[in-house]
Design an enzyme around this catalytic site. Structure first.
Site, mmCIF file in Angstrom:
data_model
loop_
_atom_site.group_PDB
_atom_site.id
_atom_site.type_symbol
_atom_site.label_atom_id
_atom_site.label_comp_id
_atom_site.label_asym_id
_atom_site.label_seq_id
_atom_site.Cartn_x
_atom_site.Cartn_y
_atom_site.Cartn_z
ATOM 1 N N HIS A 237 -39.180 37.583 -28.191
ATOM 2 C CA HIS A 237 -38.204 36.566 -27.788
ATOM 3 C C HIS A 237 -38.231 35.350 -28.707
ATOM 4 C CE1 HIS A 237 -36.351 33.792 -24.638
ATOM 5 N NE2 HIS A 237 -35.514 34.802 -24.708
ATOM 6 N N LYS A 419 -34.644 25.127 -24.017
ATOM 7 C CA LYS A 419 -35.916 25.112 -23.309
ATOM 8 C C LYS A 419 -36.703 23.895 -23.793
ATOM 9 C CE LYS A 419 -34.897 29.718 -24.391
ATOM 10 N NZ LYS A 419 -34.226 30.184 -23.237
#
Length: 499
Positions: A237, A419
């Site tokens: 990821h 994020k």
């Protein structure tokens, strides 16, 4: 027939009876897997759930456990990951003495800042690197254009890894820049997750890049055979770009143009942010990407370091940060410990942006403690999420968080994918890590823990822009939603570790 013969015949018939065989099979499966689970020492609640499932449904439960009950890499990959883990730690140790790091006893540092440095160093061999410059980019088109420009300036190498690559739009500029770089003799490597970018792998573009001289590889390939060797839902990821030893990029953005990506998902455009990095922090970020490449290829990382000239990274700027890669077999719970320490360091304000909010018990308690000691805690999450299961699992946590006095804001202008965490405008976390258990335990991620007021202030300003485009969740209205909706959310929550 003698009585003994009759008894033996009856015993054989009894043992071969389907009901007896079923009981024996059930006992062997339950006993064998129970011993396996107990010896692996998972959290008590997790172990109890698996034991109950396997006891009630031995065949289905056993298959589910063997597929997703353990973070299985397969012995061959597990050995390579372990070997590279220690190799990377050695290489960082060799590089870090050349870089000035802030000593943990520095009186200008808070206890939380010193603790982050100690934890990253002790658990992952990743100390605080000073001498770094960070530029925050919040517009995807500007980011892609600048990455293409940096690739056009490459002199030795370009190393790229992403979870998703999607053709169309401004992303084509990056692809074309890679082709131009390879044509002038620049060593270009592209590592893309096999599952996350499955549509792209079926397109002509991977072969176009290969034909131009770009090395293109799948990370964590999937297939029926690999399902039995290791878990296929362990995914790469990370989002990393490293160009020579001068520039690196990381953040939440996949290699996609939001005008062309998941247009039919009904969530609007994806909203992302990236940082452009110069200076000392390029070295650990580059080593993270190159180790991923070597795990897939068995290349020697020392050769790639020389080729990319990682040993020649020079200090630029005054930002201090730690690069924390995480993933199965690589980091244990270092990332989680760093996040807990960061949250516990908050004295006045804590702002978190994440697309997927599925915290574990430790993070929930840490957020609760922050709110209880008077910290203003704000969580900014997208109003619409692209996954039905993830959306309802996220919503199941709202009641707990609202009861703690935490403010939840729903971003309404697209799928907020950034994020980030800021603490008192002096410390921050920025990277690829979602606030969910998949990011903590199943995905290969990378996060920057930054100790710099200027960057943290800039990141907080971006978070406040998101906040202005969000709606505050009203606790009373939220708690009054229908019973069937709460039941569905809480039921889906039971599967949250897999989402």
């Amino acid at each position: 027939m003698s009585p003994l013969g009759q008894w033996m015949k009856a015993m054989v018939e009894f043992l071969l009876h389907p009901a007896t065989l079923s009981i024996i099979f059930h006992t062997l499966v339950v006993s064998g897997l129970s011993i396996r689970i107990v010896m692996r020492r998972p959290p008590v609640g997790v172990a109890s759930a698996w034991l109950l499932l396997i006891s009630a449904f031995p065949i289905i439960g056993a298959l589910i456990y063997l597929l997703i009950g353990e973070r299985r890499l397969g012995s061959h990959r597990a050995n390579r990951v372990a070997n590279f883990k220690w190799k990377i730690e050695e290489l960082i140790a060799q590089l870090s003495p050349k870089q000035p790091t802030v000593p943990t006893q520095d009186e200008s540092k808070t206890f939380g800042q010193c603790s982050l440095n100690r934890i990253g160093t002790a658990l992952l061999g990743s100390p605080l690197f000073a001498g770094t410059k960070l530029d925050l980019y919040a517009n995807t088109h500007d980011t892609l254009a600048k990455i293409a420009q940096d690739i056009d300036s490459a002199q030795h190498s370009v190393s790229i890894e992403f979870y998703i690559w999607n053709q169309g739009g401004v992303v084509e500029n990056v692809k074309d820049a890679l082709i131009r770089a390879a044509s002038r003799g620049i060593k270009c490597r592209v590592l893309i997750d096999a599952l996350g970018a499955r549509p792209w792998w079926k397109s002509p573009q991977p072969q176009q890049l290969r034909d131009a001289g770009v090395e293109v590889l799948q990370a964590l390939p999937v297939g029926l055979f690999r399902t039995f060797v290791g878990r296929t839902d362990l995914r790469l990821h990370r989002k990393i770009v490293v160009i020579d030893h001068h520039v690196a990029w990381t953040g939440s953005m996949n290699m996609v143009d939001p005008n062309y990506f998941k247009q039919n998902a009904g969530v609007g455009q994806w909203i992302d942010a990236m940082v452009r990095i110069e200076g000392n922090a390029i070295a650990p970020l580059a080593l993270t990407m190159l180790s991923d490449w070597c795990i897939e290829t068995n290349h020697k990382i020392d050769d790639l370091m020389q080729q990319c000239r990682i040993n020649h990274v020079a200090p630029v700027g005054d930002v201090e940060l730690q690069v924390i890669p995480s993933g199965p077999g690589q980091s244990g719970d270092c990332l989680l410990q760093m996040l807990l320490t960061l949250i516990q360091s908050a004295e006045h304000e804590l702002i978190i942006t994440t697309p997927y909010l599925i915290p574990d018990d430790a993070l929930l308690r840490s957020l609760h403690a922050a709110a209880a000691r008077g910290v203003c805690v704000r969580l900014i999450v997208p109003e619409k999420i692209d996954s039905f299961l993830t959306r309802h699992a996220c919503h199941s946590y709202f009641d707990d968080l609202l009861d703690m006095g935490i403010n939840i804001h729903l971003y309404r202008n697209g799928l907020l994918h950034t994020k980030s965490i800021t603490v008192d405008s002096r410390m921050s976390m920025f990277g690829t890590v979602n606030f969910d258990m998949r990011s903590f335990w199943l995905n290969y991620e990378v996060a920057l823990f930054v100790q710099n007021p200027n960057f943290s202030t800039n990141l907080r300003s971006l978070q406040l822009q998101y906040l202005n485009d969000s709606d505050l969740v009203d606790s009373k209205l939220w708690q009054s939603r229908p019973f069937h909706q709460r039941l569905m959310e809480n039921s889906i929550r039971l599967a949250s570790p897999l989402l």
